[in-house]
Scaffold this active site. Structure first.
Site, mmCIF file in Angstrom:
data_model
loop_
_atom_site.group_PDB
_atom_site.id
_atom_site.type_symbol
_atom_site.label_atom_id
_atom_site.label_comp_id
_atom_site.label_asym_id
_atom_site.label_seq_id
_atom_site.Cartn_x
_atom_site.Cartn_y
_atom_site.Cartn_z
ATOM 1 N N ILE A 66 0.820 -1.210 0.000
ATOM 2 C CA ILE A 66 0.000 0.000 0.000
ATOM 3 C C ILE A 66 0.855 1.262 0.000
ATOM 4 C CG2 ILE A 66 -1.830 1.246 1.215
ATOM 5 C CD1 ILE A 66 -2.592 -1.468 -0.107
ATOM 6 N N ARG A 98 -4.195 6.384 19.190
ATOM 7 C CA ARG A 98 -3.481 7.123 18.144
ATOM 8 C C ARG A 98 -4.032 8.535 18.030
ATOM 9 N NH1 ARG A 98 -0.746 7.711 13.389
ATOM 10 N NH2 ARG A 98 -1.892 8.521 11.606
ATOM 11 N N TRP A 113 -9.372 15.143 6.375
ATOM 12 C CA TRP A 113 -8.583 14.973 7.597
ATOM 13 C C TRP A 113 -7.893 16.258 8.035
ATOM 14 C CZ3 TRP A 113 -5.997 9.527 6.586
ATOM 15 C CH2 TRP A 113 -7.019 8.574 6.487
ATOM 16 N N ASP A 128 -3.988 8.294 -2.781
ATOM 17 C CA ASP A 128 -4.807 7.653 -1.738
ATOM 18 C C ASP A 128 -6.049 8.475 -1.424
ATOM 19 O OD1 ASP A 128 -3.108 5.514 -1.430
ATOM 20 O OD2 ASP A 128 -1.970 6.403 0.206
ATOM 21 N N GLU A 185 -15.639 9.050 4.100
ATOM 22 C CA GLU A 185 -15.788 9.728 5.382
ATOM 23 C C GLU A 185 -16.592 11.013 5.281
ATOM 24 O OE1 GLU A 185 -12.762 11.465 8.771
ATOM 25 O OE2 GLU A 185 -12.274 9.591 7.763
ATOM 26 N N HIS A 232 -3.122 -5.003 10.894
ATOM 27 C CA HIS A 232 -3.268 -4.554 12.278
ATOM 28 C C HIS A 232 -2.853 -5.633 13.277
ATOM 29 C CE1 HIS A 232 -6.071 -2.057 9.902
ATOM 30 N NE2 HIS A 232 -5.621 -1.099 10.690
#
Length: 633
Positions: free
Chosen positions: A282, A366, A412, A450, A456, A545
């Site tokens: 990725i 995080r 973001w 990306d 979102e 993860h």
């Protein structure tokens, strides 16, 4: 008695859970005994009021939850059945946020609760208040200070909302002035803040959590009078800021010149289009404490830019060597220089400021520092070109250049409130457009843009989704429109369910999409096939993860299941489900070696003895080399 427990409501809990075939009503019915026990326990502590948060009511699902809310959650007590949550002698403040109630408004405000809290910073609750009024038997919680924006109140923009609320108050309705939502979405305080890439005057109009409490107090003092007078300093700051930041004329001309052709690419044979089961990653590789120390030393100016770049060069060359040795088909530089995929680009774009201490929670433990978009955004120099050149010079294989897309940078970041999201996304898209040109001029044939932020920003109400997806798709297409016919444009998406927007994803016309899938039980594959998606797709074959290293056999089995479901070898790309920055080198090397071997076996190729091709001469030696060469460079 001023302390109010906050409880996520059963409707929101049910709607946002994986229900495994159960209806929302069935899940709520199973949850209610636990909520009843909770309310009973809170009553024993002499709690006077409970905040019950039901933001799901501010989505298109909200209007369909009337029966659940009125007959189960707030149902009347009947023989053999307990009453609803209002039956325990504890006041309930039903809190909604992130948008307006829309068609659910008339019945939501008449639920048997002591207070209904509405978000007046998003959606159109002010118009609903004017149209339907508000019951006089309960309080109205007015969320008029945004819990998600970092900007001071603009009194002139707020005045119409305050006027609508005042009219309701004059009819005998008790008013609570409050935040629109939790303050967890914004940093703690502007005090002592120093912005990197300082934009003149921006700190004068910024407002973080601590300052927002002050604004709320000011509004409380001014309510019923002229709030604009009480907030005169805020109005003055905005006017001064506007005078200091006129529009960028050159950028305005570029935006005005956009037409339908601006969002289209030329047709042609894309790089790598003929390869079956292409293996890649990725983008990011392990960011150990040693890597972070190198970046920190550079920020503190303990090392020069030349020394910093030499260390980065070593890190990049090592990452390329590992990928070459493992046998990946398409390589990446590893993103060792990036603290965060949005902050990194925010630091390099004119018109965006990055805070020093503006941390907010992202997920779990995080935290991130979202950039602040505070002016017209332009690109003044290449942002990812040097790293690409270093990587490309270290291998004969193609290297994928890594960029963050305009929608994700926008999503973001803390956004401007004086221009539309559409215009901000197009400004960012032109920056990526120019970056793609420079990358291609240096030989890049694969560029990844990306866009995990696409889903979102999808509006909560169905009526608003079509317009958003139209301009969002165009923003991505604009960012990639400078690509040559032979350039392969990749994108990556994660952190969401994409079922309802596959049509929009298809319209983006990315040549390859890698998408988080490893934990979905192939639901993503089924959505892709149900839609009829024809482009190359890389559903993640293992979960990054987890520290567990998947075996070659398990990966081969997963790839075989993708092929059996209906994907073809020509369209299936083999990759992990997300970036590898949180993993350790040993985990990464083992997992990627097994992934490559699984793909090769399915291609009918001889499995390479990867360990002989890794830096260090053998597998264990490669790990030792990583620790020596990479972490002590």
């Amino acid at each position: 008695e001023r302390v109010q427990p906050i409880v996520v409501g059963p409707a929101t809990f049910a709607c946002l859970s994986m229900r495994e075939g159960c209806t929302i009503k069935e899940v709520v019915q199973k949850l209610m005994p636990m909520y009843i026990r909770l309310f009973e326990d809170l009553k024993k502590f002499e709690v006077s009021e409970i905040q019950l948060h039901e933001p799901i009511l501010c989505t298109s699902q909200g209007v369909d939850l009337r029966e659940v809310m009125t007959t189960i959650i707030f149902g009347e007590q009947k023989e053999g059945r307990a009453g609803g949550l209002q039956s325990f002698g504890v006041n309930v403040n039903l809190v909604t946020y992130f948008d307006g109630l829309n068609d659910a408004y008339p019945w939501v405000v008449r639920l048997p609760v002591s207070c209904v809290s509405l978000d007046f910073t998003r959606g159109d609750n002010a118009s609903l208040l004017k149209k339907y009024g508000f019951p006089s038997d309960k309080r109205l919680g007015c969320g008029i200070v945004s819990g998600r924006s970092v900007w001071r109140i603009n009194p002139s923009a707020l005045q119409p909302t305050l006027t609508a609320i005042s009219k309701i108050a004059n009819k005998g309705v008790s008013i609570d002035l409050q935040m629109s939502s939790s303050l967890m979405h914004v940093p703690y305080t502007v005090q002592g803040e120093a912005l990197d890439l300082q934009v003149d005057g921006v700190t004068k109009v910024l407002c973080f959590a601590l300052e927002k409490l002050g604004e709320l107090h000011q509004l409380k003092q001014a309510f019923g009078e002229d709030a604009a007078m009480e907030l005169k300093a805020s109005q003055s700051a905005w006017e001064k800021y506007a005078r200091m930041h006129l529009s960028d004329a050159k950028l305005a001309s570029r935006l005005a010149a956009l037409d339908q052709k601006s969002f289209q690419r030329e047709k042609g044979p894309r790089a790598g289009s003929e390869m079956e089961l292409m293996t890649t990653t990725i983008g990011s590789f392990p960011q150990t404490s040693e890597v972070r120390k190198i970046r920190a030393a550079y920020r503190r100016k303990d090392i020069t830019e030349e020394e910093y770049k030499e260390k980065l060069k070593n890190l990049i060359i090592y990452a390329i060597g590992v990928q070459d040795g493992i046998g990946l088909d398409l390589l990446v530089h590893g993103e060792m220089e990036r603290t965060d995929m949005v902050e990194y680009f925010g630091r390099q774009l004119k018109g965006i400021a990055v805070t020093k201490n503006g941390w907010v929670q992202s997920y779990g433990s995080r935290c991130v520092r979202p950039p602040v978009i505070c002016h017209d955004v332009t690109r003044t120099q290449p942002m990812a070109l040097w790293e690409y050149k270093v990587a490309a010079a270290a291998t004969s294989k193609p290297v994928k250049a890594m960029l963050t897309g305009p929608l994700t940078i926008l999503s973001w970041s803390f956004k401007r409130v004086d221009i539309s999201l559409r215009e901000q996304s197009f400004q960012l898209a032109l920056c990526i457009y120019d970056e793609v040109l420079d990358l291609q001029a240096s030989g890049a044939t694969h560029v990844q843009i990306d866009e995990p932020g696409l889903r979102e920003m999808l509006p909560l109400h169905d009526k608003d989704k079509e317009d958003y997806l139209k301009w969002a798709v165009n923003a991505f297409r604009l960012s990639a429109a400078s690509a040559k016919p032979t350039t392969c444009i990749h994108t990556h998406m994660c952190y969401a369910e994409f079922g309802e927007i596959w049509g929009a994803i298809d319209q983006m016309e990315a040549d390859v999409i890698s998408i988080e899938n490893a934990r979905s039980g192939n639901s993503t594959i089924n959505e892709i096939l149900a839609y009829g998606y024809k482009r190359k797709v890389g559903p993640g074959v293992y979960d990054i993860h987890s520290p567990a290293v998947p075996s070659k056999e398990s990966l081969k089995s997963k790839l075989t299941s993708y092929l059996s479901a209906g994907l073809s070898k020509s369209t299936l790309v083999v990759n992990p489900d997300c970036g590898l920055k949180t993993r350790k080198w040993k985990e990464v090397v083992l997992a990627l070696r097994n992934m490559v071997d699984a793909a090769r076996e399915l291609r009918g190729e001889t499995v390479m003895e990867s360990k002989k091709n890794l830096p260090g001469g053998d597998f264990d030696g490669a790990i030792e080399t990583a620790e020596r060469h990479c972490f002590n460079c």
